[in-house]
Design a protein around this motif. Structure first.
Motif, PDB file in Angstrom:
ATOM      1  N   LEU A 111     -12.272 -12.986   0.604  1.00 47.57           N
ATOM      2  CA  LEU A 111     -11.581 -12.954  -0.650  1.00 47.57           C
ATOM      3  C   LEU A 111     -10.234 -13.563  -0.822  1.00 47.57           C
ATOM      4  N   PRO A 112     -10.296 -14.356  -1.533  1.00 51.13           N
ATOM      5  CA  PRO A 112      -9.238 -15.177  -1.844  1.00 51.13           C
ATOM      6  C   PRO A 112      -7.873 -14.562  -0.846  1.00 51.13           C
ATOM      7  N   THR A 113      -6.947 -15.031  -0.938  1.00 53.10           N
ATOM      8  CA  THR A 113      -5.322 -13.714  -0.958  1.00 53.10           C
ATOM      9  C   THR A 113      -4.837 -14.352  -1.684  1.00 53.10           C
ATOM     10  N   SER A 114      -3.820 -13.633  -2.197  1.00 50.89           N
ATOM     11  CA  SER A 114      -3.102 -14.264  -3.259  1.00 50.89           C
ATOM     12  C   SER A 114      -1.334 -13.933  -2.480  1.00 50.89           C
ATOM     13  N   HIS A 115      -0.591 -14.937  -2.873  1.00 49.59           N
ATOM     14  CA  HIS A 115       0.404 -15.041  -1.849  1.00 49.59           C
ATOM     15  C   HIS A 115       1.737 -14.135  -2.434  1.00 49.59           C
ATOM     16  N   GLY A 116       3.147 -13.757  -1.879  1.00 48.95           N
ATOM     17  CA  GLY A 116       4.097 -13.082  -3.341  1.00 48.95           C
ATOM     18  C   GLY A 116       4.168 -12.001  -2.390  1.00 48.95           C
ATOM     19  N   ILE A 117       3.954 -11.340  -3.297  1.00 48.47           N
ATOM     20  CA  ILE A 117       4.827  -9.598  -2.276  1.00 48.47           C
ATOM     21  C   ILE A 117       4.433  -9.024  -1.116  1.00 48.47           C
ATOM     22  N   GLU A 118       2.961  -9.619  -0.956  1.00 49.11           N
ATOM     23  CA  GLU A 118       2.675  -9.867   0.474  1.00 49.11           C
ATOM     24  C   GLU A 118       3.620 -10.191   1.531  1.00 49.11           C
ATOM     25  N   GLU A 119       4.306 -11.007   1.399  1.00 50.04           N
ATOM     26  CA  GLU A 119       4.981 -11.415   2.900  1.00 50.04           C
ATOM     27  C   GLU A 119       6.185 -10.654   2.730  1.00 50.04           C
ATOM     28  N   THR A 120       6.560  -9.452   1.685  1.00 49.44           N
ATOM     29  CA  THR A 120       7.925  -9.076   1.800  1.00 49.44           C
ATOM     30  C   THR A 120       7.825  -7.812   1.912  1.00 49.44           C
ATOM     31  N   LEU A 121       6.439  -7.230   2.432  1.00 48.52           N
ATOM     32  CA  LEU A 121       6.425  -5.908   2.457  1.00 48.52           C
ATOM     33  C   LEU A 121       6.974  -5.545   3.784  1.00 48.52           C
ATOM     34  N   ASN A 122       7.625  -4.495   3.831  1.00 50.05           N
ATOM     35  CA  ASN A 122       8.206  -3.420   4.684  1.00 50.05           C
ATOM     36  C   ASN A 122       6.965  -2.949   5.816  1.00 50.05           C
ATOM     37  N   ALA A 123       7.563  -2.412   6.961  1.00 47.86           N
ATOM     38  CA  ALA A 123       6.640  -1.384   7.462  1.00 47.86           C
ATOM     39  C   ALA A 123       6.271  -0.581   7.076  1.00 47.86           C
ATOM     40  N   THR A 125       5.904   0.192   4.126  1.00 43.74           N
ATOM     41  CA  THR A 125       5.421   0.485   2.173  1.00 43.74           C
ATOM     42  C   THR A 125       3.408  -0.013   3.070  1.00 43.74           C
ATOM     43  N   ILE A 126       3.890  -0.336   4.414  1.00 46.50           N
ATOM     44  CA  ILE A 126       2.006  -1.081   4.857  1.00 46.50           C
ATOM     45  C   ILE A 126       1.637  -0.228   5.302  1.00 46.50           C
ATOM     46  N   ILE A 127       2.204   0.530   6.193  1.00 45.94           N
ATOM     47  CA  ILE A 127       1.605   2.242   6.651  1.00 45.94           C
ATOM     48  C   ILE A 127       1.135   3.411   5.189  1.00 45.94           C
ATOM     49  N   LEU A 128       1.732   2.760   4.655  1.00 42.36           N
ATOM     50  CA  LEU A 128       1.632   3.919   3.270  1.00 42.36           C
ATOM     51  C   LEU A 128       0.484   3.219   2.579  1.00 42.36           C
ATOM     52  N   LEU A 129       0.336   2.179   2.739  1.00 42.13           N
ATOM     53  CA  LEU A 129      -1.536   1.685   2.118  1.00 42.13           C
ATOM     54  C   LEU A 129      -2.261   1.738   2.411  1.00 42.13           C
ATOM     55  N   LEU A 130      -1.904   1.605   3.846  1.00 35.62           N
ATOM     56  CA  LEU A 130      -3.001   1.907   4.842  1.00 35.62           C
ATOM     57  C   LEU A 130      -3.379   2.990   4.679  1.00 35.62           C
ATOM     58  N   GLN A 131      -1.987   4.396   4.242  1.00 33.25           N
ATOM     59  CA  GLN A 131      -3.090   6.248   4.636  1.00 33.25           C
ATOM     60  C   GLN A 131      -4.132   5.864   3.092  1.00 33.25           C
ATOM     61  N   GLN A 132      -3.342   4.712   2.267  1.00 30.11           N
ATOM     62  CA  GLN A 132      -4.651   5.550   0.782  1.00 30.11           C
ATOM     63  C   GLN A 132      -6.364   4.424   0.987  1.00 30.11           C
ATOM     64  N   LEU A 133      -6.700   3.906   2.032  1.00 27.72           N
ATOM     65  CA  LEU A 133      -6.951   3.941   1.947  1.00 27.72           C
ATOM     66  C   LEU A 133      -8.664   5.157   2.642  1.00 27.72           C
ATOM     67  N   PRO A 134      -9.700   4.835   2.269  1.00 28.91           N
ATOM     68  CA  PRO A 134     -10.814   5.729   3.279  1.00 28.91           C
ATOM     69  C   PRO A 134     -10.683   5.518   4.312  1.00 28.91           C
ATOM     70  N   PRO A 135     -10.882   7.003   4.481  1.00 31.62           N
ATOM     71  CA  PRO A 135     -10.563   6.995   6.419  1.00 31.62           C
ATOM     72  C   PRO A 135     -11.833   5.661   7.295  1.00 31.62           C
ATOM     73  N   LEU A 136     -13.095   5.755   6.412  1.00 33.08           N
ATOM     74  CA  LEU A 136     -13.743   4.231   7.410  1.00 33.08           C
ATOM     75  C   LEU A 136     -13.423   3.152   7.193  1.00 33.08           C
ATOM     76  N   TYR A 137     -12.953   2.555   6.122  1.00 34.23           N
ATOM     77  CA  TYR A 137     -12.066   1.495   5.934  1.00 34.23           C
ATOM     78  C   TYR A 137     -10.972   1.195   6.413  1.00 34.23           C
ATOM     79  N   ARG A 138     -10.076   2.193   7.501  1.00 33.18           N
ATOM     80  CA  ARG A 138      -8.729   1.707   7.631  1.00 33.18           C
ATOM     81  C   ARG A 138      -9.005   1.923   8.397  1.00 33.18           C
TER      82      ARG A 138
END
Length: 188
Positions: A111-123, A125-138
């Motif tokens: 999938l194409p990636t969009s640039h913008g907010i991804e470059e400004t995420l802090n650690a 926030t990234i952990i919180l986003l990863l925790q929202q993934l279903p266990p197998l995906y995570r």
């Protein structure tokens, strides 16, 4: 004023590991303090919550202390404890029966990636986003993208097909993009 934890002065890994082998509580405490943040950072990526990460972290150290005599002093201790943390995380997810059934996909779509907010995420926030993934995906995302395991290795570790590992990674990336886009919309 110092806002970060300084390394303990005089920390000698070999001496501390020797003490741990003899069951010395002071040595165990020193090792725990020295590697807690490292183990916790790994556990947070695999866990669905902060409490779950705490359990993984504590169990990792229990395993380390129990099996410290199997550590080969000629190998990298950090890599050894990392592997124990990953395996403990996998065990926890199996034990909690949080795996979800997934269909296998033989081909993955990049999938194409969009640039913008991804470059400004802090650690955090990234952990919180990863925790929202279903266990197998995570788990698949962490093992492949962060730890560097191949899909074949992940398939063996998680007892799934290689194609399922690829599909889980594709789906994880897709869900992460949606979560990031939603985050971006909420911040505007």
């Amino acid at each position: 004023m110092i806002f970060f934890r300084q390394k303990e002065k005089g920390f000698k890994l070999k001496k501390v590991l020797n003490g741990c082998k003899w069951g010395d509580l002071n040595s165990q405490e020193q090792l725990y303090r020295e590697y807690y943040a490292y183990v916790r950072s790994i556990a947070l990526r695999y866990a669905s919550s902060d409490d779950f990460a705490s359990e993984i972290t504590n169990d990792t150290f229990l395993k380390v202390f129990k099996h410290i005599s199997t550590y080969n002093e000629n190998s990298d201790f950090k890599a050894w404890i990392r592997r124990i943390t990953i395996n403990t995380s996998l065990d926890y997810n199996k034990k909690e029966k949080k795996y979800q059934e997934n269909d296998t996909i033989d081909e993955t779509i990049d999938l194409p990636t969009s640039h913008g907010i991804e470059e400004t995420l802090n650690a955090e926030t990234i952990i919180l986003l990863l925790q929202q993934l279903p266990p197998l995906y995570r788990m698949t995302f962490n093992l492949h993208e962060i730890e560097g395991f191949s899909h074949e290795e992940i398939a063996r570790m998680m007892n799934i097909k290689t194609s399922t590992s690829r599909a889980n990674l594709t789906r994880a990336k897709k869900e992460l993009r949606v979560l990031i886009q939603n985050l971006n919309h909420h911040e505007k």
